[in-house]
Design an enzyme around this catalytic site. Structure first.
Site, PDB file in Angstrom:
ATOM      1  N   ASP A   2       0.822  -1.206   0.000  1.00  0.00           N
ATOM      2  CA  ASP A   2       0.000   0.000   0.000  1.00  0.00           C
ATOM      3  C   ASP A   2       0.861   1.264   0.000  1.00  0.00           C
ATOM      4  OD1 ASP A   2      -2.327   1.400   0.023  1.00  0.00           O
ATOM      5  OD2 ASP A   2      -2.775   1.068   2.137  1.00  0.00           O
ATOM      6  N   ASN A  50     -10.368  -3.573  -6.424  1.00  0.00           N
ATOM      7  CA  ASN A  50      -9.627  -2.600  -7.236  1.00  0.00           C
ATOM      8  C   ASN A  50     -10.201  -2.412  -8.639  1.00  0.00           C
ATOM      9  OD1 ASN A  50      -6.263  -3.345  -5.927  1.00  0.00           O
ATOM     10  ND2 ASN A  50      -7.768  -1.841  -5.252  1.00  0.00           N
TER      11      ASN A  50
END
Ligand code: FPP
Length: 233
Positions: A2, A50
């Site tokens: 991340d 996503n």
């Protein structure tokens, strides 16, 4: 992995530049893990959720993934790495699927390290699929409902049926949550949260995570022999 977006934002650049830098980190960390003898490395490269990102960002991630598979192919084969993939792979563009499947097949006999890419992956989705598989077996009369236990589920959860349950899960960028990663297998995983953004995550950060792991006591719900003896005194 991340923090690509924030890394780019801090430099006044677009998110794609952050993912590109993140891809360089992937290459560094895979090499390092192979060198220090990590047997299984699973990278959360693209979550099921996503897909809801803007089209151009999804396209750029698919492009980087394809580039990675093409450019790292020889290094993967030369270093005894078996490439695997988990997730809803049918949803990947056919171009990505083609290079991915080709390298999975080519590397299938390597056994020095398993590198698993979690692509279009969600831990809840993976558990739901395992439940579907079990329900189909019960409906077909090949399994009774009473036989459905943790081991039956474990055998149908691709992220662990092959490489086992993760020992250590590292999340970068300071966020402290699993975000749908390896939910079933993480039951007794050690969690490590690094404040480093993924593109800046390097050897020192990996070693710090491993050192932290090495200093932990894993009890798996049991009492350590040492503590049991002390308590009975
Ligand atoms: C999360 O950061 C990261 C991703 C959604 C993608 C991870 C992809 C790579 C590291 C590069 C391509 C992968 C391979 C295997 C070559 P974010 O975008 O959510 O960051 P932010 O939270 O700072 O916005």
């Amino acid at each position: 992995m991340d923090g690509n977006g924030r890394w780019a934002q801090r430099r006044g650049e677009g998110r794609t530049s952050g993912h590109r830098a993140g891809s360089r980190s992937v290459r560094k960390i895979v090499r390092l893990c192979r060198r220090i003898g990590v047997e299984a490395l699973t990278l959360y490269a693209f979550s099921f959720q996503n897909w809801n990102r803007p089209d151009h960002e999804v396209e750029s991630l698919m492009g980087l993934l394809t580039e990675f598979l093409i450019e790292e192919r020889q290094a993967i084969l030369d270093n005894g790495i078996r490439l695997e993939a988990i997730g809803e792979l049918d949803q990947l563009p056919s171009t990505v699927r083609a290079v991915l499947d080709a390298l999975r097949a080519e590397s299938a006999h390597n056994d020095d390290m398993v590198l698993t890419l979690a692509l279009s992956y969600g831990g809840q989705e993976e558990i739901a699929r395992a439940a579907q598989a079990l329900a189909r077996e019960v409906a077909a009369g090949n399994l009774s409902a009473e036989d459905i236990d943790v081991d039956a589920l474990r055998a149908r959860i691709p992220s662990i049926s092959d490489v086992g349950e993760p020992d250590l899960i590292i999340r970068t960028s300071g966020e402290q949550r699993l975000s749908n990663f390896l939910l079933f297998g993480s039951a007794y995983a050690e969690l490590y949260f690094s404040s480093r953004l993924w593109p800046d995550f390097g050897a020192d950060d990996l070693f710090a995570a491993i050192a932290s792991f090495q200093g932990r006591e894993r009890r798996f719900g049991l009492v350590l022999e040492r503590d049991a003896k002390a308590a009975s005194r």
